[in-house]
Design an enzyme around this catalytic site. Structure first.
Site, PDB file in Angstrom:
ATOM      1  CG  PHE A  43      -1.854   1.211   1.228  1.00 54.02           C
ATOM      2  CD1 PHE A  43      -3.015   1.230   0.479  1.00 54.02           C
ATOM      3  CD2 PHE A  43      -1.538   2.328   1.989  1.00 54.02           C
ATOM      4  CE1 PHE A  43      -3.854   2.342   0.486  1.00 54.02           C
ATOM      5  CE2 PHE A  43      -2.357   3.442   2.004  1.00 54.02           C
ATOM      6  CZ  PHE A  43      -3.521   3.449   1.251  1.00 54.02           C
ATOM      7  CG  ASP A  44       3.395   4.391   2.584  1.00 50.66           C
ATOM      8  OD1 ASP A  44       3.726   4.968   1.534  1.00 50.66           O
ATOM      9  OD2 ASP A  44       3.631   4.847   3.722  1.00 50.66           O
ATOM     10  CB  SER A  65       8.718  -4.793  -1.951  1.00 50.43           C
ATOM     11  OG  SER A  65       8.040  -5.868  -1.327  1.00 50.43           O
ATOM     12  NE  ARG A  91      -0.614 -10.998 -14.792  1.00 52.00           N
ATOM     13  CZ  ARG A  91      -1.341 -11.424 -15.827  1.00 52.00           C
ATOM     14  NH1 ARG A  91      -1.476 -10.638 -16.897  1.00 52.00           N
ATOM     15  NH2 ARG A  91      -1.932 -12.601 -15.810  1.00 52.00           N
ATOM     16  N   GLY A  93       5.101  -5.636 -10.196  1.00 48.63           N
ATOM     17  CA  GLY A  93       6.510  -5.901 -10.468  1.00 48.63           C
ATOM     18  C   GLY A  93       7.481  -5.046  -9.681  1.00 48.63           C
ATOM     19  CB  SER A 161       7.205 -10.586  -6.152  1.00 49.60           C
ATOM     20  OG  SER A 161       6.699 -10.074  -7.370  1.00 49.60           O
ATOM     21  N   PRO A 162       5.755 -13.161  -7.873  1.00 49.76           N
ATOM     22  CG  PRO A 162       3.570 -13.549  -8.664  1.00 49.76           C
ATOM     23  CD  PRO A 162       4.333 -12.969  -7.488  1.00 49.76           C
TER      24      PRO A 162
END
Length: 220
Positions: A43-44, A65, A91, A93, A161-162
């Site tokens: 979110f942040d 992240s 997605r 990324g 993460s994918p």
């Protein structure tokens, strides 16, 4: 710390409500959480609204992240709504302003907390990611820890993460052990205050099987 010129958006916050916990108080890790709900990373991403999120009553606020260098993430469109399933596909990324920018924002937040400690009503977590083009994941996470660890009550190594090529390959038992050991060594070489270094947590994919999870359980 001495306040730097703020580059964050203006903050207008009011303690609107406080989420209360049941008698069995949750901990993270082994530290009581001020409220039974926290704000997860995503979110942040760039630590722009930490103060108002604490003002809403969250027991912890997790920033990120955060990648060492700025990166735009995946091309748009990258969020898709599945209305029939009431679901969303994300997605993004690891779009991130980078560790230096987040450090500036958290430095500003720390200065405000020094002036008014009641602003920080819970734990501050830092969720670390690696840059998409980086060939050395351990160095990326170590750089993030070195730059941002001083702000954190806990630090998360995000390998779930994918949307970052090769990231989930770090979830193998050997790869994950090596990664955590290298980041732990970085943490142990740093200088910390009286409370000591922040604990390291690992974020793994939510779709691992129970067998996969058992294989990854160890004490470092």
């Amino acid at each position: 710390p001495t306040p730097r010129p703020s580059t964050s958006p203006p903050v207008h916050t009011r303690h609107a409500f406080l989420l209360t916990c049941p008698a069995r108080h949750p901990t993270l890790p082994h530290t009581p959480i001020a409220a039974c709900a926290g704000l997860a990373a995503g979110f942040d991403k760039d630590a722009q609204v930490v103060e108002p999120m604490f003002g809403l009553g969250f027991g912890f606020v997790e920033v990120g992240s955060v990648t060492p260098e700025p990166q735009p993430g995946n091309p748009q469109p990258r969020v898709f709504r599945l209305k029939d399933l009431k679901a969303t596909i994300n997605r993004y990324g690891f779009n991130s302003a980078g560790a230096d920018k987040v450090d500036d924002n958290l430095f500003d937040f720390a200065a405000r907390v020094k002036a008014d400690p009641s602003i920080k009503r819970g734990m501050l977590g830092i969720n670390l990611g690696k840059n998409k083009t980086s060939k050395d994941a351990a160095t990326d996470y170590s750089v993030g820890l070195t730059k941002l660890g001083k702000h954190a009550d806990y630090v998360v190594i995000n390998v779930s993460s994918p949307n970052t090529p090769g990231l989930r390959s770090l979830q193998g038992r050997k790869q994950l052990e090596d990664l955590v050991k290298q980041v732990s060594l970085t943490r142990d070489r740093m200088r910390w205050g009286p409370s000591g270094p922040p604990p390291l947590l690992v974020k793994i994919a939510p779709d691992l099987t129970e067998t996969d999870k058992k294989v990854r359980r160890w004490r470092g």
